[in-house]
Structure formats: C-alpha cells, structure tokens
Motif scaffolding. Structure first.
Motif, PDB file in Angstrom:
ATOM      1  N   TRP A   1      -0.232  -7.642   7.822  1.00  0.00           N
ATOM      2  CA  TRP A   1       0.851  -8.489   7.315  1.00  0.00           C
ATOM      3  C   TRP A   1       0.886  -8.459   5.791  1.00  0.00           C
ATOM      4  O   TRP A   1       1.955  -8.412   5.182  1.00  0.00           O
ATOM      5  N   GLY A   2      -0.302  -8.448   5.165  1.00  0.00           N
ATOM      6  CA  GLY A   2      -0.368  -8.440   3.713  1.00  0.00           C
ATOM      7  C   GLY A   2       0.292  -7.217   3.099  1.00  0.00           C
ATOM      8  O   GLY A   2       0.999  -7.318   2.089  1.00  0.00           O
ATOM      9  N   ILE A   3       0.079  -6.044   3.694  1.00  0.00           N
ATOM     10  CA  ILE A   3       0.723  -4.836   3.185  1.00  0.00           C
ATOM     11  C   ILE A   3       2.241  -4.956   3.308  1.00  0.00           C
ATOM     12  O   ILE A   3       2.991  -4.599   2.388  1.00  0.00           O
ATOM     13  N   GLY A   4       2.714  -5.479   4.437  1.00  0.00           N
ATOM     14  CA  GLY A   4       4.152  -5.676   4.613  1.00  0.00           C
ATOM     15  C   GLY A   4       4.727  -6.626   3.582  1.00  0.00           C
ATOM     16  O   GLY A   4       5.792  -6.375   2.993  1.00  0.00           O
ATOM     17  N   LEU A   5       4.019  -7.742   3.343  1.00  0.00           N
ATOM     18  CA  LEU A   5       4.479  -8.705   2.337  1.00  0.00           C
ATOM     19  C   LEU A   5       4.510  -8.081   0.947  1.00  0.00           C
ATOM     20  O   LEU A   5       5.464  -8.275   0.176  1.00  0.00           O
ATOM     21  N   LEU A   6       3.469  -7.311   0.619  1.00  0.00           N
ATOM     22  CA  LEU A   6       3.402  -6.685  -0.701  1.00  0.00           C
ATOM     23  C   LEU A   6       4.510  -5.646  -0.880  1.00  0.00           C
ATOM     24  O   LEU A   6       5.123  -5.560  -1.954  1.00  0.00           O
ATOM     25  N   ILE A   7       4.772  -4.856   0.149  1.00  0.00           N
ATOM     26  CA  ILE A   7       5.837  -3.848   0.055  1.00  0.00           C
ATOM     27  C   ILE A   7       7.174  -4.516  -0.222  1.00  0.00           C
ATOM     28  O   ILE A   7       7.914  -4.122  -1.138  1.00  0.00           O
ATOM     29  N   ASP A   8       7.501  -5.543   0.554  1.00  0.00           N
ATOM     30  CA  ASP A   8       8.780  -6.243   0.350  1.00  0.00           C
ATOM     31  C   ASP A   8       8.830  -6.920  -1.022  1.00  0.00           C
ATOM     32  O   ASP A   8       9.864  -6.907  -1.694  1.00  0.00           O
ATOM     33  N   ALA A   9       7.696  -7.519  -1.458  1.00  0.00           N
ATOM     34  CA  ALA A   9       7.671  -8.207  -2.751  1.00  0.00           C
ATOM     35  C   ALA A   9       7.855  -7.218  -3.906  1.00  0.00           C
ATOM     36  O   ALA A   9       8.606  -7.481  -4.852  1.00  0.00           O
ATOM     37  N   LEU A  10       7.181  -6.076  -3.827  1.00  0.00           N
ATOM     38  CA  LEU A  10       7.290  -5.079  -4.895  1.00  0.00           C
ATOM     39  C   LEU A  10       8.688  -4.462  -4.936  1.00  0.00           C
ATOM     40  O   LEU A  10       9.218  -4.186  -6.019  1.00  0.00           O
ATOM     41  N   LYS A  11       9.290  -4.265  -3.772  1.00  0.00           N
ATOM     42  CA  LYS A  11      10.670  -3.767  -3.747  1.00  0.00           C
ATOM     43  C   LYS A  11      11.632  -4.797  -4.343  1.00  0.00           C
ATOM     44  O   LYS A  11      12.578  -4.441  -5.056  1.00  0.00           O
ATOM     45  N   ALA A  12      11.358  -6.078  -4.069  1.00  0.00           N
ATOM     46  CA  ALA A  12      12.211  -7.134  -4.629  1.00  0.00           C
ATOM     47  C   ALA A  12      12.096  -7.199  -6.146  1.00  0.00           C
ATOM     48  O   ALA A  12      13.038  -7.633  -6.835  1.00  0.00           O
ATOM     49  N   LEU A  13      10.958  -6.751  -6.673  1.00  0.00           N
ATOM     50  CA  LEU A  13      10.761  -6.715  -8.120  1.00  0.00           C
ATOM     51  C   LEU A  13      11.373  -5.476  -8.761  1.00  0.00           C
ATOM     52  O   LEU A  13      11.268  -5.290  -9.970  1.00  0.00           O
ATOM     53  N   GLY A  14      11.981  -4.625  -7.934  1.00  0.00           N
ATOM     54  CA  GLY A  14      12.673  -3.460  -8.466  1.00  0.00           C
ATOM     55  C   GLY A  14      11.961  -2.141  -8.291  1.00  0.00           C
ATOM     56  O   GLY A  14      12.460  -1.103  -8.757  1.00  0.00           O
ATOM     57  N   MET A  15      10.816  -2.134  -7.645  1.00  0.00           N
ATOM     58  CA  MET A  15      10.099  -0.880  -7.420  1.00  0.00           C
ATOM     59  C   MET A  15      10.813  -0.043  -6.366  1.00  0.00           C
ATOM     60  O   MET A  15      11.383  -0.582  -5.410  1.00  0.00           O
ATOM     61  N   ALA A  16      10.727   1.272  -6.513  1.00  0.00           N
ATOM     62  CA  ALA A  16      11.200   2.174  -5.468  1.00  0.00           C
ATOM     63  C   ALA A  16      10.294   2.039  -4.252  1.00  0.00           C
ATOM     64  O   ALA A  16       9.149   1.582  -4.360  1.00  0.00           O
ATOM     65  N   GLU A  17      10.812   2.449  -3.096  1.00  0.00           N
ATOM     66  CA  GLU A  17      10.060   2.254  -1.848  1.00  0.00           C
ATOM     67  C   GLU A  17       8.710   2.951  -1.884  1.00  0.00           C
ATOM     68  O   GLU A  17       7.690   2.379  -1.493  1.00  0.00           O
ATOM     69  N   VAL A  18       8.673   4.199  -2.347  1.00  0.00           N
ATOM     70  CA  VAL A  18       7.403   4.932  -2.388  1.00  0.00           C
ATOM     71  C   VAL A  18       6.409   4.220  -3.294  1.00  0.00           C
ATOM     72  O   VAL A  18       5.237   4.041  -2.946  1.00  0.00           O
ATOM     73  N   ALA A  19       6.851   3.789  -4.462  1.00  0.00           N
ATOM     74  CA  ALA A  19       5.967   3.080  -5.384  1.00  0.00           C
ATOM     75  C   ALA A  19       5.482   1.758  -4.794  1.00  0.00           C
ATOM     76  O   ALA A  19       4.331   1.355  -5.023  1.00  0.00           O
ATOM     77  N   ALA A  20       6.340   1.077  -4.027  1.00  0.00           N
ATOM     78  CA  ALA A  20       5.936  -0.177  -3.388  1.00  0.00           C
ATOM     79  C   ALA A  20       4.832   0.063  -2.367  1.00  0.00           C
ATOM     80  O   ALA A  20       3.862  -0.706  -2.295  1.00  0.00           O
ATOM     81  N   TYR A  21       4.963   1.129  -1.588  1.00  0.00           N
ATOM     82  CA  TYR A  21       3.904   1.478  -0.631  1.00  0.00           C
ATOM     83  C   TYR A  21       2.610   1.799  -1.376  1.00  0.00           C
ATOM     84  O   TYR A  21       1.518   1.374  -0.967  1.00  0.00           O
ATOM     85  N   GLN A  22       2.706   2.567  -2.465  1.00  0.00           N
ATOM     86  CA  GLN A  22       1.512   2.921  -3.224  1.00  0.00           C
ATOM     87  C   GLN A  22       0.857   1.683  -3.832  1.00  0.00           C
ATOM     88  O   GLN A  22      -0.374   1.559  -3.831  1.00  0.00           O
ATOM     89  N   GLY A  23       1.660   0.753  -4.329  1.00  0.00           N
ATOM     90  CA  GLY A  23       1.114  -0.469  -4.899  1.00  0.00           C
ATOM     91  C   GLY A  23       0.387  -1.314  -3.870  1.00  0.00           C
ATOM     92  O   GLY A  23      -0.701  -1.841  -4.129  1.00  0.00           O
ATOM     93  N   ALA A  24       0.982  -1.443  -2.681  1.00  0.00           N
ATOM     94  CA  ALA A  24       0.355  -2.240  -1.626  1.00  0.00           C
ATOM     95  C   ALA A  24      -0.965  -1.621  -1.178  1.00  0.00           C
ATOM     96  O   ALA A  24      -1.970  -2.323  -1.003  1.00  0.00           O
ATOM     97  N   MET A  25      -0.984  -0.304  -1.026  1.00  0.00           N
ATOM     98  CA  MET A  25      -2.222   0.371  -0.624  1.00  0.00           C
ATOM     99  C   MET A  25      -3.281   0.292  -1.725  1.00  0.00           C
ATOM    100  O   MET A  25      -4.490   0.268  -1.432  1.00  0.00           O
ATOM    101  N   SER A  26      -2.867   0.245  -2.967  1.00  0.00           N
ATOM    102  CA  SER A  26      -3.825   0.130  -4.073  1.00  0.00           C
ATOM    103  C   SER A  26      -4.574  -1.200  -4.012  1.00  0.00           C
ATOM    104  O   SER A  26      -5.770  -1.269  -4.324  1.00  0.00           O
ATOM    105  N   VAL A  27      -3.871  -2.252  -3.609  1.00  0.00           N
ATOM    106  CA  VAL A  27      -4.531  -3.549  -3.449  1.00  0.00           C
ATOM    107  C   VAL A  27      -5.604  -3.459  -2.364  1.00  0.00           C
ATOM    108  O   VAL A  27      -6.723  -3.978  -2.530  1.00  0.00           O
ATOM    109  N   LEU A  28      -5.292  -2.784  -1.254  1.00  0.00           N
ATOM    110  CA  LEU A  28      -6.289  -2.593  -0.198  1.00  0.00           C
ATOM    111  C   LEU A  28      -7.495  -1.826  -0.728  1.00  0.00           C
ATOM    112  O   LEU A  28      -8.645  -2.164  -0.422  1.00  0.00           O
TER     113      LEU A  28
END
Length: 417
Positions: free
Chosen positions: A369-396
C-alpha cells in the motif's frame, strides 16, 4: 516431541503443501489480474496497492490469536476452521460489484488462508527433527512458489477463456479438496509438558499459557523483526503485485509480457527454495547459523534493487532477471522463519512463528500500500510516472538498508540464543 514415521510425515507434508499452494496462488493472483480489475473497477495505483494489501491485512490480523489457538488446539483444527473462511472469501470475490466488496472479500481470503504456513510449521516443530524442519520449511516455500507460478501465465491464459469470476469458483472448490486431505492425513494434537520441561528451546521456564511476552522480549526474535518487515515483506510485495506494474508502467511491457515475466520470476523462486531445502541441512551440519547466512546474502538484494531503480525503463531487456535476482537475494531472510520456531520450546512454537509471520505480513501490507500511496503522491507533485515509481522504490531501498544495519548491530548480542 513425538516424531512421525517417514510415510506419515510425507503424507502430512503433502496435505499441508496442497493447501499452501492455493494460499500462495490467492496471494499473488492480483499481480496478474491487475489490468483486468483496474479496467473493470477503474482502480488507480493507490486502490490497486490497497486491494493487493487487503489479503495481507486480513492475514496479519489473525496471527496473534492464531498462535495461541495453534498451541492450544493444534494445526489440524485451526487450519480447517480458517480455510472454510477462504472458501467464502473466494465466492464473495467472484460476486463483487464494486471496489469495497472486492476489498472485503480479499481481506476474508487473507484471514482464511492465514494458517496455511504457520499450522504446518507448528506441527513440524513437534513431528519432525530439527534438520527436517529446515528442509520442510524451504520446501513449503517452494510449494508456495508453485502457487505463484500458477498465478501468472496459467491465470493469464484462463481468464480470456472462462473469465476471472469463474476462476474464483474453481479456487473455492480446490480449497475444499485441500481441507478434505488435511482432515484425513494430519494427526490429532496432544497436550505437551510445560516449556520448562522441554529440551531444545531457549526460553527456559516460559509457561505454555504465558501469552506473547516471552516471544517479544527474546533478543533473537527482536533482531530479526526489521529485516522480516522490510526485506521479506518487500520480497512478497514485489512477487505479488509491484513487479507486474513496474514492467508495464516503467519498462513498457504489455500485460501478457508482464505475466510471462512474473512466471519466470516465480520459477526462479521455486528453484531457489528447492535449493535451500537441499543445502540448508548440510550448512547446519557445518555449523553455519541462519543469521550468518542472512548477513552474507541479504546485501545482494539491495545492490540489485539499486540497479533496477537507477536503470528505470532502460532495464527492459533485463527486467525479469533483475527482479528474480532481487527476490533471490531477499530469500535469505526466509531462513529466519524455522530458526525462530526452533529458538522456542514446542509449547511456544505456534506463538513464536505466528508473531514473526505477523511482522512479515504487516510488512507486506505496508510495502504494497505504501508504494501505491507514494506513486500517487509523487505524481500529484508533478513527477512523471517512471520517476514516481523510482522514487517509491528508493524509499523501500533506504528502509531495507536501515533494517539490515539494525540486524548487524543487534546480532552480536544474540550469539548465545
């Protein structure tokens, strides 16, 4: 300890393994069905993560009471009672008309199969010798990998033919068959002496009815908690959900290609757990402890995850081997599970195993759930989808490295455990 003869032990193992196969299939099936469910129910990344994690939420919610039930009533009664809920969960999922219904049914499925590994491991603690326990644990996980393999290409092929709803009718029927095998083959549970009278445990004098205090206080248990939460939890979160969306959204694969990639990832894990089952008894005889193997092997998963994140879409030709190597590196943490059971007397084994399983599956829920929340949050901040996935995985990745550092720091205090 009342060891079973070989023939009976094999029958017990196969009965439990058959049920665990369907537990793992249910666990991982959302990764393959995510495109179908997303289209039919208009799910975003947050919804998809919550839906997949709902299984683990239900799973985790039962672990503490289940540990007490296992020690008191035994594996057979507990697993049969729980699996009846899994049958209802499958039927409810097949009839869902909205996201809330899907989620509730998914949680019920998680509750229903929540004893499918802990029940046999509790029984093995009493019915098998220590070397056989290590092998049986690895081969149970191998059976789970079979279930995850079945959740990929076979499900991908079946859905266009029969539809995803009838697929859950079939799962309900097959779980019923597993219940019949367990009722037939698994022996009754007999009372045991108090923990103080038992050899082989490291919690001397712990009363059989003493709750979870002796488990939570034990230093061996506590040093394994963070890596169980983030590394084992991350392994299952990737296998059962996020590897699929990463392939489709980051590397541009089609859903069919992603299912094929998941198939090979799970085949690699099947081979990995089969290998662990073969070599772990030999490594034990050589004096290698599970925590030593974890310390040596787990860092490989961090290296692979860092490569996967940094490469992003450029890793498309190698994405399946990269995810497979990541999961294989995380598999070292699986050695902790039987070690936790053997660190306690058999009268506390159900609680010790269930408490550690709670840690793992709470981690799976949080990571999914946390990765999903982070992806949506990063996209809402203006990140591209690929970058949002990379950001969420970086937290993990950061959380995994921090948990490993804690394990290394705590480990020297546990050598006498």
């Amino acid at each position: 300890m009342n060891l079973l003869p070989t023939r009976a032990a094999v029958a017990v193992f196969l009965s439990f393994a058959f049920a665990y196969f369907f537990s793992a299939l249910l666990r991982a099936i959302t990764a393959t069905l995510s495109p179908v469910l997303s289209a039919e129910f208009s799910l975003n990344a947050r919804d998809l993560g919550l839906l997949a994690g709902g299984y683990f939420l239900g799973f985790a919610a039962t672990q503490l009471p289940m540990g007490t039930w296992l020690d008191r009533h035994g594996p057979k009664k507990v697993v049969l009672s729980m699996l009846s809920l899994a049958v209802l969960g499958c039927l409810a999922f097949s009839a869902a008309t909205g996201f809330s219904w899907l989620l509730a049914a998914r949680v019920l499925c998680g509750v229903g199969v929540s004893a499918c590994l802990m029940a046999p491991l509790t029984g093995y603690r009493r019915w098998f010798d220590p070397t056989t326990q290590l092998r049986a644990n690895s081969w149970m996980l191998m059976t789970g990998s079979f279930g995850m393999v079945a959740s990929t290409l076979p499900v991908q092929w079946l859905v266009p033919i029969v539809g995803w709803r009838p697929l859950f009718w079939l799962l309900a029927l097959l779980i019923g068959v597993a219940m019949a095998l367990i009722a037939w083959q698994v022996p009754r549970w007999e009372a045991v002496p108090s923990a103080a009278a038992e050899p082989g445990g490291t919690v001397a004098g712990a009363a059989a009815d003493g709750g979870y205090a002796a488990v939570w206080r034990h230093p061996y248990f506590r040093c394994l908690v963070p890596i169980g939460f983030f590394s084992y939890g991350g392994l299952i979160a990737m296998q059962t959900l996020w590897a699929g969306p990463w392939m489709t959204h980051v590397t541009g694969r089609t859903p069919a290609q992603a299912a094929q990639g998941l198939f090979w990832i799970n085949m690699s894990m099947l081979a990995t757990f089969w290998t662990w089952g073969m070599v772990t008894p030999r490594l034990t005889r050589l004096g290698l402890r599970p925590e030593q193997l974890i310390a040596w092997g787990l860092p490989s998963s961090f290296v692979v995850l860092a490569v996967l994140i940094a490469a992003g879409g450029a890793a498309e030709p190698f994405i399946t081997p990269l995810f497979a190597l990541y999961c294989m590196g995380c598999s070292f943490v699986a050695l902790a599970q039987p070690a936790v059971g053997m660190a306690f007397p058999s009268s506390l084994a159900g609680r010790a195993l269930s408490a550690y399983n709670l840690v793992i599956f709470a981690g799976v829920f949080a990571v999914q759930w946390g990765i999903g929340l982070l992806i949506d949050a990063l996209k809402a901040l203006g990140m591209a989808e690929v970058a949002a996935y990379q950001g969420a995985m970086s937290v993990l990745l950061v959380c995994g490295v921090a948990s490993y550092a804690y394990f290394l720091r705590a480990k020297p205090h546990n050598q006498g455990s």
